[in-house]
Scaffold this motif. Structure first.
Motif, PDB file in Angstrom:
ATOM      1  N   LEU A  99      23.548 -32.225  -1.771  1.00  0.00           N
ATOM      2  CA  LEU A  99      22.866 -32.877  -0.644  1.00  0.00           C
ATOM      3  C   LEU A  99      22.527 -34.336  -0.938  1.00  0.00           C
ATOM      4  O   LEU A  99      22.521 -35.166  -0.023  1.00  0.00           O
ATOM      5  CB  LEU A  99      21.577 -32.125  -0.302  1.00  0.00           C
ATOM      6  N   ILE A 100      22.247 -34.669  -2.188  1.00  0.00           N
ATOM      7  CA  ILE A 100      21.926 -36.065  -2.507  1.00  0.00           C
ATOM      8  C   ILE A 100      23.126 -36.808  -3.087  1.00  0.00           C
ATOM      9  O   ILE A 100      23.266 -38.013  -2.887  1.00  0.00           O
ATOM     10  CB  ILE A 100      20.730 -36.147  -3.481  1.00  0.00           C
ATOM     11  N   ILE A 101      24.020 -36.090  -3.779  1.00  0.00           N
ATOM     12  CA  ILE A 101      25.139 -36.754  -4.453  1.00  0.00           C
ATOM     13  C   ILE A 101      26.160 -37.286  -3.460  1.00  0.00           C
ATOM     14  O   ILE A 101      26.623 -38.440  -3.575  1.00  0.00           O
ATOM     15  CB  ILE A 101      25.798 -35.797  -5.471  1.00  0.00           C
ATOM     16  N   HIS A 102      26.538 -36.501  -2.468  1.00  0.00           N
ATOM     17  CA  HIS A 102      27.564 -36.957  -1.514  1.00  0.00           C
ATOM     18  C   HIS A 102      27.124 -38.184  -0.713  1.00  0.00           C
ATOM     19  O   HIS A 102      27.887 -39.164  -0.631  1.00  0.00           O
ATOM     20  CB  HIS A 102      27.957 -35.803  -0.589  1.00  0.00           C
ATOM     21  N   PRO A 103      25.927 -38.198  -0.134  1.00  0.00           N
ATOM     22  CA  PRO A 103      25.504 -39.426   0.568  1.00  0.00           C
ATOM     23  C   PRO A 103      25.415 -40.636  -0.351  1.00  0.00           C
ATOM     24  O   PRO A 103      25.730 -41.755   0.061  1.00  0.00           O
ATOM     25  CB  PRO A 103      24.124 -39.052   1.125  1.00  0.00           C
ATOM     26  N   LEU A 104      25.009 -40.425  -1.627  1.00  0.00           N
ATOM     27  CA  LEU A 104      24.926 -41.534  -2.563  1.00  0.00           C
ATOM     28  C   LEU A 104      26.307 -42.119  -2.843  1.00  0.00           C
ATOM     29  O   LEU A 104      26.477 -43.344  -2.891  1.00  0.00           O
ATOM     30  CB  LEU A 104      24.268 -41.080  -3.875  1.00  0.00           C
ATOM     31  N   PHE A 105      27.301 -41.266  -3.034  1.00  0.00           N
ATOM     32  CA  PHE A 105      28.664 -41.757  -3.248  1.00  0.00           C
ATOM     33  C   PHE A 105      29.157 -42.522  -2.034  1.00  0.00           C
ATOM     34  O   PHE A 105      29.857 -43.537  -2.162  1.00  0.00           O
ATOM     35  CB  PHE A 105      29.616 -40.598  -3.549  1.00  0.00           C
ATOM     36  N   LEU A 106      28.825 -42.054  -0.852  1.00  0.00           N
ATOM     37  CA  LEU A 106      29.274 -42.721   0.366  1.00  0.00           C
ATOM     38  C   LEU A 106      28.544 -44.047   0.577  1.00  0.00           C
ATOM     39  O   LEU A 106      29.169 -45.075   0.887  1.00  0.00           O
ATOM     40  CB  LEU A 106      29.050 -41.807   1.576  1.00  0.00           C
ATOM     41  N   LEU A 107      27.225 -44.058   0.386  1.00  0.00           N
ATOM     42  CA  LEU A 107      26.428 -45.253   0.653  1.00  0.00           C
ATOM     43  C   LEU A 107      26.569 -46.309  -0.437  1.00  0.00           C
ATOM     44  O   LEU A 107      26.495 -47.513  -0.157  1.00  0.00           O
ATOM     45  CB  LEU A 107      24.956 -44.863   0.813  1.00  0.00           C
ATOM     46  N   LEU A 108      26.766 -45.852  -1.701  1.00  0.00           N
ATOM     47  CA  LEU A 108      26.837 -46.785  -2.821  1.00  0.00           C
ATOM     48  C   LEU A 108      28.254 -46.923  -3.354  1.00  0.00           C
ATOM     49  O   LEU A 108      28.453 -47.272  -4.522  1.00  0.00           O
ATOM     50  CB  LEU A 108      25.894 -46.321  -3.945  1.00  0.00           C
ATOM     51  N   ARG A 109      29.230 -46.643  -2.499  1.00  0.00           N
ATOM     52  CA  ARG A 109      30.624 -46.617  -2.970  1.00  0.00           C
ATOM     53  C   ARG A 109      31.055 -47.964  -3.545  1.00  0.00           C
ATOM     54  O   ARG A 109      31.793 -48.021  -4.538  1.00  0.00           O
ATOM     55  CB  ARG A 109      31.559 -46.170  -1.832  1.00  0.00           C
ATOM     56  N   THR A 110      30.607 -49.080  -2.965  1.00  0.00           N
ATOM     57  CA  THR A 110      30.990 -50.392  -3.478  1.00  0.00           C
ATOM     58  C   THR A 110      30.527 -50.574  -4.919  1.00  0.00           C
ATOM     59  O   THR A 110      31.302 -50.965  -5.804  1.00  0.00           O
ATOM     60  CB  THR A 110      30.390 -51.500  -2.600  1.00  0.00           C
ATOM     61  N   GLN A 111      29.255 -50.244  -5.177  1.00  0.00           N
ATOM     62  CA  GLN A 111      28.725 -50.393  -6.532  1.00  0.00           C
ATOM     63  C   GLN A 111      29.367 -49.410  -7.498  1.00  0.00           C
ATOM     64  O   GLN A 111      29.716 -49.750  -8.637  1.00  0.00           O
ATOM     65  CB  GLN A 111      27.204 -50.176  -6.517  1.00  0.00           C
ATOM     66  N   ILE A 112      29.549 -48.149  -7.055  1.00  0.00           N
ATOM     67  CA  ILE A 112      30.097 -47.109  -7.934  1.00  0.00           C
ATOM     68  C   ILE A 112      31.515 -47.443  -8.356  1.00  0.00           C
ATOM     69  O   ILE A 112      31.865 -47.432  -9.549  1.00  0.00           O
ATOM     70  CB  ILE A 112      30.045 -45.733  -7.247  1.00  0.00           C
TER      71      ILE A 112
END
Length: 314
Positions: free
Chosen positions: A102-115
């Motif tokens: 629930l927290i990992i998928h949105p983080l990958f999507l929202l922070l994809r540029t940094q990741i």
């Protein structure tokens, strides 16, 4: 025969238990639950971290109705008490498990540029700018993951009734690792890569329709399983109805069908197929165990199933 006062001999199994007396006087018509309560009070441990076995090594399962006499315990019978260690309730375990994706998928999507800017060279998607906006497919897949795991969290809170109250705290990492690593980090990292393109419409919309059907059907089977167990008891009935005429565990069947549809919507990406395949393997094993348990528990009353998770195949 009327109730009589009996004395049970108590022995620690494994490490010593503080304050465990050598003998326990108790009525022969006391329930097994009352026995667990008495031992818990004497030792100062929660009843859920205690396991009581008889002299023949058989587990004396907690029961509010079975008496000590019915459990073949008489005066001077020996019991062995084991400390199972610190416990955590199953509801909390499930909530923690599903919280990872629930927290990992949105983080990958929202922070994809940094990741993806810091991705090691051997994992980089060469020639693709990290600032590429997410595709419609990626946004939809992330939304589906959120809907799926929010549904699971709500089912945990309001639908599921657990056969056992707790599990050892030491097993928490093992139980949550699959969802946080495979379903969260591994799947999320590759789903939201900047090199991704939208999935062809025939895969996308077919997969979405199958996924919606699978999610609703999975929810329906969970309601059926909930109604088999009376609140506050571990007793259950034989599951019948929607899906149960096909396989032992239609809840698992619809679960793996949903992730198959999800993999289709990714355009058959390898990580999505690996996650689907690992889920199919694990849940096939669980379904086989449940079929054997049903046969043992219900005997001739239970109509044996040949297929446990996939009709005409597994």
């Amino acid at each position: 025969m009327g109730a009589e006062q009996i004395t049970l001999r108590l022995n620690p199994r494994g490490k010593p238990l503080p304050n465990l007396p050598a003998e326990l006087p108790i009525s022969s018509d006391a329930s097994v639950d009352a026995l667990y309560g008495a031992v818990a009070k004497l030792t100062g441990y929660s009843r859920h971290r205690l396991r009581i076995t008889k002299s023949d090594s058989s587990h004396l399962k907690p029961s509010p109705t079975a008496t000590l006499e019915e459990s073949n315990l008489y005066d001077q019978s020996s019991l062995f008490i084991k400390d199972l260690g610190l416990q955590i309730d199953w509801q909390t375990v499930f909530i923690i498990e599903y919280f990872g994706p629930l927290i990992i998928h949105p983080l990958f999507l929202l922070l994809r540029t940094q990741i993806y800017s810091f991705t090691p060279p051997f994992l980089q998607w060469t020639g693709t700018p990290t600032s590429t906006p997410p595709t419609t497919t990626q946004l939809t897949l992330c939304t589906m993951v959120l809907i799926h795991y929010i549904k699971r969290e709500l089912e945990t809170l309001f639908i599921h009734r657990f056969s056992s109250a707790t599990m050892p705290l030491s097993s928490l990492i093992r139980n949550t690792a699959y969802y946080w690593t495979m379903g969260g980090l591994y799947l999320g990292y590759f789903l939201y890569s900047p090199s991704a393109t939208d999935t062809p419409p025939h895969f996308f919309y077919t997969g979405l329709a199958i996924w919606i059907f699978a999610e609703l059907s999975n929810f329906k089977t969970h309601l059926t399983l909930r109604d088999l167990r009376r609140p506050g008891t571990t007793d259950r009935g034989i599951p019948t109805g929607y899906g149960f005429n096909l396989v032992t565990c239609p809840n698992y069947m619809f679960e793996v069908l949903g992730w198959f549809a999800f993999a289709m919507m990714t355009g058959w990406k390898i990580p999505a197929l690996v996650f689907w395949g690992s889920g199919l393997f694990i849940q096939t094993k669980w379904a086989g165990q449940k079929e054997r348990r049903y046969r043992k528990e219900f005997g001739d009353k239970y109509k044996k199933k040949k297929f446990v998770i996939v009709p005409y195949l597994l």
